[in-house]
Design a protein around this motif. Structure first.
Motif, PDB file in Angstrom:
ATOM      1  N   CYS A 174       0.853  -1.210   0.000  1.00  0.00           N
ATOM      2  CA  CYS A 174       0.000   0.000   0.000  1.00  0.00           C
ATOM      3  C   CYS A 174       0.876   1.241   0.000  1.00  0.00           C
ATOM      4  O   CYS A 174       0.639   2.177  -0.774  1.00  0.00           O
ATOM      5  N   PHE A 175       1.919   1.272   0.859  1.00  0.00           N
ATOM      6  CA  PHE A 175       2.780   2.457   0.932  1.00  0.00           C
ATOM      7  C   PHE A 175       3.513   2.657  -0.399  1.00  0.00           C
ATOM      8  O   PHE A 175       3.651   3.788  -0.870  1.00  0.00           O
ATOM      9  N   ALA A 176       3.949   1.550  -1.007  1.00  0.00           N
ATOM     10  CA  ALA A 176       4.676   1.669  -2.282  1.00  0.00           C
ATOM     11  C   ALA A 176       3.765   2.250  -3.361  1.00  0.00           C
ATOM     12  O   ALA A 176       4.188   3.070  -4.181  1.00  0.00           O
ATOM     13  N   ALA A 177       2.510   1.856  -3.350  1.00  0.00           N
ATOM     14  CA  ALA A 177       1.608   2.294  -4.425  1.00  0.00           C
ATOM     15  C   ALA A 177       0.960   3.637  -4.135  1.00  0.00           C
ATOM     16  O   ALA A 177       0.636   4.390  -5.058  1.00  0.00           O
ATOM     17  N   LEU A 178       0.754   3.946  -2.858  1.00  0.00           N
ATOM     18  CA  LEU A 178      -0.140   5.074  -2.529  1.00  0.00           C
ATOM     19  C   LEU A 178       0.511   6.169  -1.681  1.00  0.00           C
ATOM     20  O   LEU A 178      -0.121   7.201  -1.427  1.00  0.00           O
ATOM     21  N   GLY A 179       1.731   5.928  -1.215  1.00  0.00           N
ATOM     22  CA  GLY A 179       2.381   6.951  -0.392  1.00  0.00           C
ATOM     23  C   GLY A 179       2.476   6.513   1.060  1.00  0.00           C
ATOM     24  O   GLY A 179       1.973   5.457   1.434  1.00  0.00           O
ATOM     25  N   ASP A 180       3.137   7.368   1.880  1.00  0.00           N
ATOM     26  CA  ASP A 180       3.482   6.909   3.232  1.00  0.00           C
ATOM     27  C   ASP A 180       2.349   7.008   4.257  1.00  0.00           C
ATOM     28  O   ASP A 180       2.500   6.601   5.403  1.00  0.00           O
ATOM     29  N   THR A 181       1.214   7.568   3.831  1.00  0.00           N
ATOM     30  CA  THR A 181       0.037   7.568   4.708  1.00  0.00           C
ATOM     31  C   THR A 181      -1.148   7.104   3.872  1.00  0.00           C
ATOM     32  O   THR A 181      -1.394   7.638   2.787  1.00  0.00           O
ATOM     33  N   VAL A 182      -1.825   6.090   4.363  1.00  0.00           N
ATOM     34  CA  VAL A 182      -2.838   5.415   3.548  1.00  0.00           C
ATOM     35  C   VAL A 182      -4.101   5.239   4.388  1.00  0.00           C
ATOM     36  O   VAL A 182      -4.025   4.981   5.593  1.00  0.00           O
TER      37      VAL A 182
END
Ligand code: ATP
Ligand code: MG
Ligand code: MG
Length: 357
Positions: free
Chosen positions: A111-119
């Motif tokens: 999730c962090f790789a695809a969407l950023g460090d806050t999900v």
């Protein structure tokens, strides 16, 4: 006399009933949550609609959804699941927050790789008022809890400037009618206040209408739908869709010649649906977990809607609409109201005041 049956008996069905009465439409909200309620006997001419996206398979719920005049019957399944709702929006090329499905094997790192460090994890179904959501932070090594797997989507954190919504309807013959964009304030995931119309949002109206119009046409939808959006600069992105009348459209009860409730009824019963005349500026303040106070009724330009529900913290129990042509008068009404609301409304009323200037 036309008869409209509503799946659900909350405040939205109740307000639909009020709106139907002067038009000679008999609206029957049905508490489909009650397992002991017998299936109502509907005539062939009855029209069925819903005030909510999900309902249990009780005798009344099953009877209503099976009626041949249940409008938009195929839509609810698609929009009530955030995964299929997002797929629908993506398939039309309408902008929405980046997302991915949380499958059994999905982990936070993906999730962090695809969407950023806050999900933001959102339950695929059943969430409302910000319930059923969980923030994950990479900096805190957050993981996806086991019970969120296979039942959630993950969304990027949207660095939005503000939140707004578009409420509109499509008729059976494909005509589209929209209200002006509504500016919304959410606190902790729950809508606190709405304002419409605002001149500074006018340049976004065509963009918003194109987005919701594409969705309504794709679904061959009939009736009112609301599209919640984030504004990032001059671009709107869809947060979520609600295939029904919507809290952010409540101001239309005071500020439009045809309220959203009447608009929905006209569309689903195939009555004429001209574009409503919007009067003045409207402000809607939600009453959340707060006791009834008769002094709210002391001001001539405020309109109270009390839902007659038990008051519980965080629960929507009513709303107040204020409509006036003068910003000065609107602000005066807000000042009065604020003195009869709890302290947490300070920031809400301040926000409204700031938007009106
Ligand atoms: P509703 O009561 O409107 O149905 P809901 O529980 O379905 O709400 P959302 O509308 O998805 O939830 O989110 C609630 C609020 O949380 C939004 O109005 C917004 O303030 C915030 N929010 C949602 N998604 C994001 C996001 N991707 N990034 C930042 N904030 C978000
Ligand atoms: Mg929602
Ligand atoms: Mg929402």
């Amino acid at each position: 006399m036309k008869d409209v049956w509503v799946i659900g008996a909350g405040q939205l069905g109740r307000m639909m009933k009020y709106a139907g009465t002067p038009l000679g439409i008999n609206v029957h909200p049905v508490n489909v949550d009650d397992p002991d309620l017998a299936a109502p006997a509907l005539g062939d001419d009855a029209i069925v609609t819903a005030e909510r996206e999900l309902w249990p398979q009780t005798p009344s719920g099953m009877a209503l959804q099976a009626h041949p005049n249940f409008r938009n019957s195929t839509v609810f399944g698609r929009t009530a699941d955030r995964k299929t709702q997002k797929e629908l929006i993506d398939s039309l090329g309408v902008a929405t927050a980046k997302w991915l499905n949380v499958a059994a094997a999905t982990d936070a790192a993906q999730c962090f790789a695809a969407l950023g460090d806050t999900v933001l994890l959102k339950r695929r179904s059943g969430g409302y008022d910000g319930r059923g959501q969980l923030w994950l932070k990479q900096s805190e090594n957050d993981e996806i809890p086991g019970d969120w797997k296979n039942s959630a989507i993950a969304e990027e954190k949207c660095p939005f400037d503000e939140e707004m919504s578009l409420v509109g309807a499509r008729t059976d013959s494909g005509e589209l009618v929209f209200y002006p964009l509504t500016l919304n304030l959410h606190v902790d995931g729950i809508l606190m206040a709405s304002i419409s119309p605002l001149p500074r949002l006018e340049h976004l109206q065509a963009q918003a209408e194109e987005m919701l119009g594409a969705i309504l046409n794709e679904l061959q939808y009939v009736g009112v739908m609301a599209m919640e959006c984030f504004r990032i600069g001059d671009k709107l992105i869809v947060n979520e869709l609600a295939p029904r009348v919507h809290n952010s459209g409540h101001w239309t009860q005071a500020g439009a010649s045809i309220s959203q409730f009447e608009m929905h009824l006209r569309a689903i019963t195939r009555l004429p649906l001209p574009r409503p005349i919007v009067r003045n500026t409207s402000v809607m303040i939600n009453l959340i977990g707060i006791d009834y106070d008769e002094s709210w009724l002391s001001y001539a330009d405020t309109q109270l809607h009390w839902y007659n529900k038990a008051v519980r913290p965080g629960r929507k129990v009513g709303h107040i609409n204020i409509n006036d042509g003068s910003i000065e008068y609107l602000c005066r009404a807000l000042d009065h109201l604020q003195s009869h609301l709890s302290d947490n409304y300070l920031e809400v009323v301040d926000w409204v005041r700031a938007q009106l200037q």
